[in-house]
Design a protein around this motif. Structure first.
Motif, short mmCIF file in Angstrom:
data_model
loop_
_atom_site.label_atom_id
_atom_site.label_comp_id
_atom_site.label_asym_id
_atom_site.label_seq_id
_atom_site.Cartn_x
_atom_site.Cartn_y
_atom_site.Cartn_z
N ILE A 74 0.84 -1.20 0.00
CA ILE A 74 0.00 0.00 0.00
C ILE A 74 0.88 1.25 0.00
N SER A 75 1.97 1.24 0.76
CA SER A 75 2.87 2.39 0.79
C SER A 75 3.47 2.65 -0.58
N PHE A 76 3.84 1.59 -1.29
CA PHE A 76 4.39 1.78 -2.63
C PHE A 76 3.33 2.34 -3.58
N LEU A 77 2.10 1.86 -3.44
CA LEU A 77 1.02 2.41 -4.26
C LEU A 77 0.80 3.89 -3.97
N ILE A 94 -6.39 -0.94 -5.81
CA ILE A 94 -6.34 0.40 -6.41
C ILE A 94 -7.76 0.78 -6.78
N CYS A 95 -8.19 1.98 -6.39
CA CYS A 95 -9.57 2.40 -6.63
C CYS A 95 -9.61 3.77 -7.28
N ILE A 121 2.15 -0.02 -12.78
CA ILE A 121 1.05 0.74 -12.17
C ILE A 121 0.57 1.84 -13.10
N LEU A 122 1.49 2.61 -13.66
CA LEU A 122 1.10 3.70 -14.54
C LEU A 122 0.49 3.17 -15.83
N HIS A 137 0.47 9.13 -5.63
CA HIS A 137 0.33 10.48 -5.07
C HIS A 137 1.59 11.34 -5.18
N LEU A 138 2.76 10.73 -5.31
CA LEU A 138 3.99 11.51 -5.36
C LEU A 138 4.72 11.44 -6.69
N ILE A 139 4.46 10.42 -7.48
CA ILE A 139 5.11 10.29 -8.79
C ILE A 139 4.13 10.61 -9.90
#
Length: 383
Positions: free
Chosen positions: A177-180, A225-226, A363-364, A185-187
């Motif tokens: 979850i931290s990596f998500l 992921i939502c 993810i992206l 949110h930061l990348i």
């Protein structure tokens, strides 16, 4: 006893597997207990009856191949010995704290060596990696100094894996979850003034799907992921299943491949069946949101992989058949696609820059896939 992984790639191989299991072909042939148990208890018989075709793992999921080329830096020096307060004050400190909890050994004296174990070359170089435990089985294990999977930046072996067995599953969930959060949110730059936002889903979701006899089968994920929509008083969950998350604490069985000089964790029938069960039940229970595909992020210790399930165009008809004869007729119709097609990436180690970069690309690319396929009524604006 040597464990043989589920290597069904084609319809013909599925027929052969059916014969090895007493002619099991369709879900109606599962006994009452098997038909109604939750996804967390599914077995190889469910893999066959639910018609999974498990294709070979690849460095990048074919459906997400466009990807994204973002480079992450090296680990902070304090990752292994610094205090959590020290790590938290670093840029992206919440992620480094989560990673440190997953990699640090809290009881180094408990790390065991196994010089008496026999190590041999892997028998099936095409098998799929996994994190599931094989109860009552044994297999060759990987030397501690061997490199793991496709991630050549960080050595990982049997001793390291043994040291992490005592860590609760929640440590893996927290790291994933931290990596998500870091990625989303930061990348990723989302439209700050927009009406939609992609977020990690911390809450577990239980989905219920009905069987033909009216019983309910349950599946519960570990988050995911939502997509959220802005409403007058805050935010509302628009699509909770852009991806499911399923976590395991450590790898049970790692085999060493002399040809590639890599360690490969084996996937047990139970874990693979759990992945499949969560995908099938979530897809079946949420037809309002999911068309023919489900994505799942599998996390084990500091490793993640991405799995894509695609349901054949006649798969729902197959599941809804009223009896064995009807279901068999649908399954044997060459004009109908009644299979679950599964693709998976390699394992990526979040402990290394290369692993984080590859996971970030997935993810992206996953978000771009959802946007392109308009799986929701609104699009996420990427700048």
């Amino acid at each position: 006893m040597n464990f043989e992984p589920y290597l069904v790639r084609t319809p013909q191989e599925l027929k052969e597997a059916s014969l090895r299991h007493g002619g099991l072909e369709v879900t109606h042939q599962l006994n009452s207990k098997e038909a109604h148990i939750s996804a967390s208890r599914w077995t190889r018989r469910h893999l066959i009856a639910y018609r999974l075709l498990n294709r070979r793992e690849q460095a990048f999921l074919p459906v997400l191949r466009p990807g994204h080329d973002t480079v992450l830096g090296n680990n902070p020096r304090a990752l292994y010995s610094g205090s959590e307060g020290e790590l938290m004050r670093l840029p992206d400190g919440f992620f480094w704290v989560a990673l440190s909890r997953a990699v640090r050994s809290e009881a180094p004296e408990a790390i065991r060596s196994h010089p008496q174990r026999h190590r041999s070359q892997v028998e099936h170089p095409g098998f799929m990696n996994s994190s599931l435990e094989i109860m009552g089985s044994s297999s060759p294990t990987i030397p501690s100094a061997s490199e793991f999977g496709s991630d050549h930046s960080e050595p990982f072996g049997e001793d390291e894996n043994d040291a992490r067995r005592s860590k609760p599953e929640e440590v893996t969930v927290h790291l994933a979850i931290s990596f998500l959060q870091l990625a989303l949110h930061l990348i990723l730059v989302q439209d700050e003034n927009g009406q939609m936002e992609v977020r990690p889903r911390v809450e577990r979701k239980m989905t219920l799907a009905s069987t033909m006899d009216g019983a309910l089968i349950a599946a519960e994920d570990d988050g995911g992921i939502c997509l959220m929509r802005r409403v007058p008083n805050g935010w509302k969950e628009e699509h909770p299943f852009l991806a499911l998350l399923e976590a395991k604490r450590s790898f049970r069985d790692i085999r060493f491949d002399d040809e590639t000089n890599k360690g490969n964790p084996m996937i047990s029938d139970e874990t693979l069946a759990q992945y499949l069960g969560e995908a099938v039940i979530t897809w079946r229970g949420r037809q309002d949101l999911l068309a023919h595909e489900v994505f799942l992020v599998a996390a084990t210790s500091t490793f993640v992989r991405f799995i894509h399930f695609r349901f054949g165009t006649s798969y729902l008809e197959y599941l809804d058949a009223e009896d064995v004869a009807t279901q068999q007729a649908i399954a044997e119709d060459p004009e109908k696609d009644t299979y679950v097609h599964m693709d998976s990436s390699e394992w990526f180690n979040l402990q290394s820059p290369e692993g984080r970069r590859n996971a970030l690309c997935h993810i992206l690319a996953l978000l771009n896939w959802h946007e392109a396929h308009r799986s929701t009524s609104s699009q996420v604006v990427l700048e």
